[in-house]
Each structure stands twice: as C-alpha cells, then as structure tokens.
Design a protein around this motif. Structure first.
Motif, PDB file in Angstrom:
ATOM      1  N   GLY A   1       0.733  -1.310  -0.025  1.00  0.00           N
ATOM      2  CA  GLY A   1       0.148  -0.062  -0.011  1.00  0.00           C
ATOM      3  C   GLY A   1       0.680   1.234  -0.041  1.00  0.00           C
TER       4      GLY A   1
ATOM      5  N   THR B   1       3.237  -0.179  -6.901  1.00  0.00           N
ATOM      6  CA  THR B   1       2.749  -0.567  -7.950  1.00  0.00           C
ATOM      7  C   THR B   1       2.086   0.817  -8.651  1.00  0.00           C
ATOM      8  OG1 THR B   1       2.061  -2.648  -6.930  1.00  0.00           O
ATOM      9  CG2 THR B   1       0.845  -1.986  -8.988  1.00  0.00           C
ATOM     10  N   THR B   2       1.632   1.652  -8.171  1.00  0.00           N
ATOM     11  CA  THR B   2       0.914   2.870  -8.608  1.00  0.00           C
ATOM     12  C   THR B   2       2.260   3.485  -9.167  1.00  0.00           C
ATOM     13  OG1 THR B   2      -0.547   2.899  -6.969  1.00  0.00           O
ATOM     14  CG2 THR B   2      -0.147   5.152  -7.992  1.00  0.00           C
TER      15      THR B   2
ATOM     16  N   GLY C   1       2.538   2.370  -2.325  1.00  0.00           N
ATOM     17  CA  GLY C   1       2.412   3.235  -3.521  1.00  0.00           C
ATOM     18  C   GLY C   1       3.450   2.608  -4.694  1.00  0.00           C
TER      19      GLY C   1
END
Ligand code: ATP
Length: 241
Positions: free
Chosen positions: A39, A43-44, A41
């Motif tokens: 979470g 992959t974002t 970030g």
C-alpha cells in the motif's frame, strides 16, 4: 541507453492520494529498487510510468515522467512501450490460453521486424525452457516459468528500461534466485531496470540505488549498499534486530 526520471509525481485514485510528490531517477544502465510496505504506492508508481494507470482509474494530478527529457506521462501505454519502456506487472498476467510462443509474439507486436527477431533470439538464450515449451498453453507453466514468460514478453519490444513489479513474489527460493540472475543478465546486456520487490535482501543485492516508499512518499533513499548496512533498514525491512 536512456535515463528515466520521475519528478514530483502526485497520483490520485478518486479521493485516495496514492503518491504524494515522488521524485526518482533511474540512470542509464542502472538497476534501481523501490521498497516499501503493502500500500505504500510501489505498484502505482510503475503504472504511472508505463501509462497503465488509467486502466485502474488512477490519475496523475501533478508531476512528470520523462525518458531522456522526453515526456512519457500522458502517453497511452502502447506509446510508452514504443518509446522503450516496458512493464512486467505484478502477478505475471500471461495470456493463459495462448501458447508460450503466442505470448512472446504478442510482446513483439508493433516492434519493427528485425528488432523483434533479435529480441526473440535474446529471449531464447535467456530462457531456454520457454523454447522447449513454446507450443504449450502459458497457463500450464509453473509460477516461475510464467514469470520468465512475462519478462520474455516484455523483452520482445526491445526495451531500454524494464519495469518489474514483484518478480520473485510467491516463488520458491531456487526459482527466485534464477529470476534474480536473469535480471542481472538483462541489465548487463544494457537494459536499465526499475525493480519493485518485496524481498528487500534480493532487491538490494541487485540494485545500485534504492528508494523506500512510505504512504505515497519517499521516506529514504541511497546507494543500495548503504541502505543494506543501515540499522533502520535492517530492523524494519530485513528482520534483523
Ligand atoms: P502492494 O505491494 O500491496 O501492491 P503498493 O506499494 O504497490 O502495495 P499500491 O498498490 O500502489 O501500493 O497502492 C497505493 C495506495 O493506493 C493504497 O492505499 C491503495 O489502497 C490505493 N489504491 C491502489 N489501487 C487503487 C485503485 N484502483 N482504486 C483506489 N485505490 C487504489
């Protein structure tokens, strides 16, 4: 060879701010790792670079991604591939019902014929097992072989920068070590790598420089050897007390 830069990138999923002003650099020919908890970030970040963010309804609210000073942000995913940046997404995502050969060919679509033929040869050398199984449906390969296929497919476009999202996730240690060796070989042949990896020890052994993301921002960065020796990194990410 090409340098990838990310400048002050802000990414939103509707009301959720996933990246909040991230800047980083992948110098030409380098392996750069991105670490961080689920979470954070990671992959974002890769999706923003590869132009696949829009499929997740994400939006770059500010900042830019550039390759040798040319803007990539705003381009469609296929155009980013044509500029020489390819993405191996988390979970491998091979086309399970298509054969190994068809998967590889799909990766070379849009690549000039000669370049695709050269890339095909390179993939054959890197992954002999894919040649042996070229007529089998990709869904029948083991997890590690599917990862090889996903990387091979990305290489078919002849990238100057490869984006890898958790390439060793869920693999047995021996297979993870093979994938790591392959990443080294791909880099040695001249492709820069931006590597997101859960396994911090593996990531720091492959990379020359690393960034640690926390809740959408860069919490720490430095040469991989320095991070590997840092008490804070060892305690928080390597499970050493
Ligand atoms: P993981 O290792 O679990 O994939 P990550 O570091 O790659 O984690 P991201 O997947 O980039 O993290 O997620 C960053 C933040 O954005 C998280 O708060 C996540 O819940 C949120 N997020 C990711 N994808 C979406 C989406 N499609 N819609 C809404 N929020 C999202």
């Amino acid at each position: 060879m090409a340098e990838l830069t990310v400048g002050d990138l802000v990414v939103d999923y509707g009301p959720v701010r996933a990246l909040d002003g991230v800047s980083m650099r992948v110098p030409s020919g380098a392996v750069v790792a991105v670490l961080g908890a689920n979470g954070a970030g990671k992959t974002t970040l890769l999706r923003a670079v590869s132009g696949t963010l829009r499929f997740q309804r994400g939006r770059i609210a500010r900042g830019a991604v550039e390759l040798d000073g040319d803007r990539l942000s705003g381009l469609a995913a296929a155009a980013v591939v044509r500029r020489g940046v390819t993405h191996v997404p988390e979970g491998r995502r091979v086309f399970a019902r298509m054969t190994v050969e068809e998967n590889l060919r799909a990766g070379g679509l849009g690549t000039p014929r000669r370049a695709a033929a050269e890339a095909r040869e390179r993939v054959r050398e890197l992954f002999p097992v894919l040649a042996e199984r070229s007529r089998q449906p990709a869904g029948l390969l083991s997890g590690g072989e599917q990862q090889m296929l996903a990387i091979g497919r990305a290489l078919m476009a002849g990238p100057s920068v490869l984006l890898l999202d958790e390439p060793t996730l869920g693999l047995a240690p021996q297979m993870a070590a093979r994938i790591a060796a392959t990443i080294r070989a791909i880099n040695a042949a001249g492709t820069s790598v931006l590597l997101v990896e859960q396994n911090v020890a593996t990531a720091l052994s492959l990379a020359s420089y690393a960034y640690v993301l926390e809740v959408g921002g860069v919490a720490m960065e430095g040469p991989a050897a320095e991070l590997a020796a840092s008490d804070e990194v060892r305690r928080r990410y390597l499970g050493v007390s």
